[in-house]
Structure formats: structure tokens, C-alpha cells
Write a protein that holds these residues in place. Structure first.
Motif, short mmCIF file in Angstrom:
data_model
loop_
_atom_site.label_atom_id
_atom_site.label_comp_id
_atom_site.label_asym_id
_atom_site.label_seq_id
_atom_site.Cartn_x
_atom_site.Cartn_y
_atom_site.Cartn_z
N THR A 1 0.86 -1.19 0.00
CA THR A 1 0.00 0.00 0.00
C THR A 1 0.89 1.24 0.00
N THR B 1 2.19 4.92 0.97
CA THR B 1 2.18 5.83 2.11
C THR B 1 3.03 7.05 1.76
N PHE C 1 4.60 0.40 1.36
CA PHE C 1 4.67 -0.40 2.59
C PHE C 1 3.98 -1.73 2.37
N GLN C 2 4.55 -2.80 2.98
CA GLN C 2 3.93 -4.12 2.85
C GLN C 2 4.20 -4.96 4.09
N THR D 1 2.07 6.97 10.46
CA THR D 1 1.93 6.64 9.03
C THR D 1 1.71 5.15 8.83
N LEU D 2 2.51 4.33 9.52
CA LEU D 2 2.40 2.89 9.32
C LEU D 2 1.15 2.32 9.99
N ARG E 1 -1.67 3.85 10.29
CA ARG E 1 -2.75 4.21 9.38
C ARG E 1 -2.78 3.25 8.19
N ALA E 2 -1.60 2.93 7.67
CA ALA E 2 -1.51 2.03 6.52
C ALA E 2 -2.00 0.63 6.86
N GLY F 1 -5.71 0.46 7.35
CA GLY F 1 -6.35 0.49 6.05
C GLY F 1 -6.31 -0.85 5.35
N LEU F 2 -5.16 -1.54 5.46
CA LEU F 2 -5.04 -2.87 4.86
C LEU F 2 -6.00 -3.86 5.50
#
Length: 261
Positions: free
Chosen positions: A74, A76, A81-82, A186-187, A189-190, A193-194
Motif C-alpha cells: 500500500t 504511504t 509499505f507491505q 503513518t504505518l 494508518r496504513a 487500512g489494509l
């Protein structure tokens, strides 16, 4: 209970959230270890006879957590990021080094030789799939450690109300240079979301950082989580943070002092 927040990005040990590892994690001698909570009979039936090795049909988080390995990357503000499930032989040394960082150790309680971390990881990798340990890769490089777990099948459910398919997270930011600049927010949030995008049956993402870990609590708030309650868990008083499917993350502001774990 492990810790999930060795810092604003901290975590808890395997008996996550219930143990949290959010500090997502304990050394886990605690009887509340996540893997000790019996699964409902329907899940036992589902897994009976399935192979234990890697692969889409293995007893991994692929079934209980909708194929974490296949969630994909995804975008960012920090890059792509994964989440990648941990490979014990290749990743244990790095994760062990992170666990021995004093800022992380204060919450995860997994200091010591590499074997301590390996045991913690193995309990999840060889368990029933309700908790999946992952490395968080940013532009292909490992920067964080995560435990994605079924909060409704975790000891956490003994201490606060949970809903079917609630998904919990424990995390830590690996390097000191990556903390205190907002990367944790940031992470988080990512990953939230995932979870919500890849798990259609999940309506909430949960975390339970130690209340003392104010940078971690702040990072979750900035990522769109709300403080639902203060909960007494084995080994800590936690801030139960909840991100509902309809919630929006707080607009970016000054960097939060991202917590180590």
C-alpha cells in the motif's frame, strides 16, 4: 500478555492484546497466552486434517485472517509499505536485535538471546493461525515488526467487549532513527487500512498499548483510533484504542514522538 507498544509503535508479545505482545507481548509464561485460548469447535473442524506446512491450505493466518501474506503493498507518504509474514530462520536475528533495544524491551519483555525471540515467533507460526507475526517493509527494507491477530479469539476478549472478526495489532518500530518523526502514525494508518480493505468481515481494528506509553497512544490517535476504555490486562493497564471502519484518520500535523514499539 505481550506488549504491543514498545513505543508509539510498540507492541506486545504473542498472547497479543490479551497479552499484547500492544506491549504487544509477553515472555509468555502467563496463562493468558493467546495460543491457550481454545478455538470454537467450528474452527477446530475447519482445520482438522489440513497440512501444517506453508501454502494456501496450511494452518496459517491465511484462513483466520484472510490471507495476510497476500494483502499486498500500500502506498504511504514514506513510500510503498507491505506486511510480510516472518520467516523464522531469515528474520529472527533482526527481530531479536530490535527486542533487545531498551526502548522496545520496556514493553515487549523479550530481551535475551535469539532463542527467546524465536520461541515467541514459533508459538505463532506453529499455532492455529489466530496471530500472524510480520515484518513491515518500507520500500523493500524491514523497518517494523507487527503481530496481526484475531482479537475476538484472543484472551483480550476476557477483559473487554469484542465483536466477531475484530482484528488486533501489536507493533514496534525497529530503529531509533525511525522513531519520533511520525513514522509510527503513518504505518499504523496504513496497516489499519489494509486490515479493513482485506478483511471485509472486520469492522474494527484494535490495539492496547500500555497507558504509560504516551507516544504510542498518540500515534494511534493520529492514525484515526479512538480511546475506547482503559483496561486492566495481565501485566499492564492498557489504553484500548479502536479504529472503526467508518473513521477517518486525523489530518497530518506535527510529527508524533513515534514510540519504539
Amino acid at each position: 500478555m505481550a506488549s504491543t507498544d514498545a513505543s508509539a509503535d510498540g507492541g506486545t508479545a504473542p498472547a497479543p492484546l490479551g497479552t499484547d505482545p500492544e506491549p504487544g507481548t509477553d515472555t509468555d509464561e502467563d496463562e493468558d497466552d493467546t495460543l491457550d485460548l481454545p478455538l470454537p469447535e467450528e474452527f477446530v473442524t475447519l482445520f482438522r486434517g489440513r497440512p501444517a506446512g506453508p501454502g494456501p491450505d496450511a494452518r496459517s493466518g491465511d484462513d483466520l485472517l484472510d490471507h495476510v501474506a497476500g494483502w499486498g503493498p500500500t502506498a504511504t507518504s514514506e513510500g510503498l509499505f507491505q506486511l510480510v509474514p516472518v520467516r523464522l530462520e531469515q528474520d529472527a536475528a533482526l527481530i531479536s536485535r530490535w527486542m533487545n533495544d531498551p526502548a522496545v524491551a520496556a514493553y515487549w519483555e523479550l530481551t535475551g538471546p535469539r532463542s527467546v525471540t524465536e520461541e515467541h515467533l514459533r508459538a505463532q507460526l506453529e499455532g492455529d493461525g489466530r496471530s500472524v507475526p510480520c515484518l513491515g517493509l518500507l520500500e523493500g527494507a524491514p523497518v517494523s515488526y507487527w503481530e496481526i491477530y484475531r482479537a475476538d479469539l484472543d484472551p483480550l476478549a476476557r477483559y473487554c467487549p469484542v465483536r466477531p472478526h475484530d482484528t488486533g495489532v501489536h507493533l514496534l518500530i525497529g530503529e531509533d532513527a525511525d522513531r519520533g518523526r511520525g513514522l509510527g502514525t503513518t504505518l499504523i494508518r496504513a496497516v489499519a487500512g489494509l486490515v479493513l480493505a482485506r478483511r471485509p468481515g472486520c469492522t474494527r481494528v484494535l490495539a492496547e498499548p500500555d497507558l504509560r506509553n504516551t507516544p504510542s497512544v498518540a500515534a494511534f490517535r493520529s492514525a484515526g483510533f479512538q480511546l475506547a476504555a482503559e483496561v486492566d490486562l495481565p501485566g499492564k493497564r492498557a489504553a484500548l484504542m479502536v479504529r472503526d471502519r467508518g473513521a477517518r484518520a486525523v489530518p497530518p500535523g506535527p510529527p508524533d514522538p513515534s514510540p519504539p514499539a
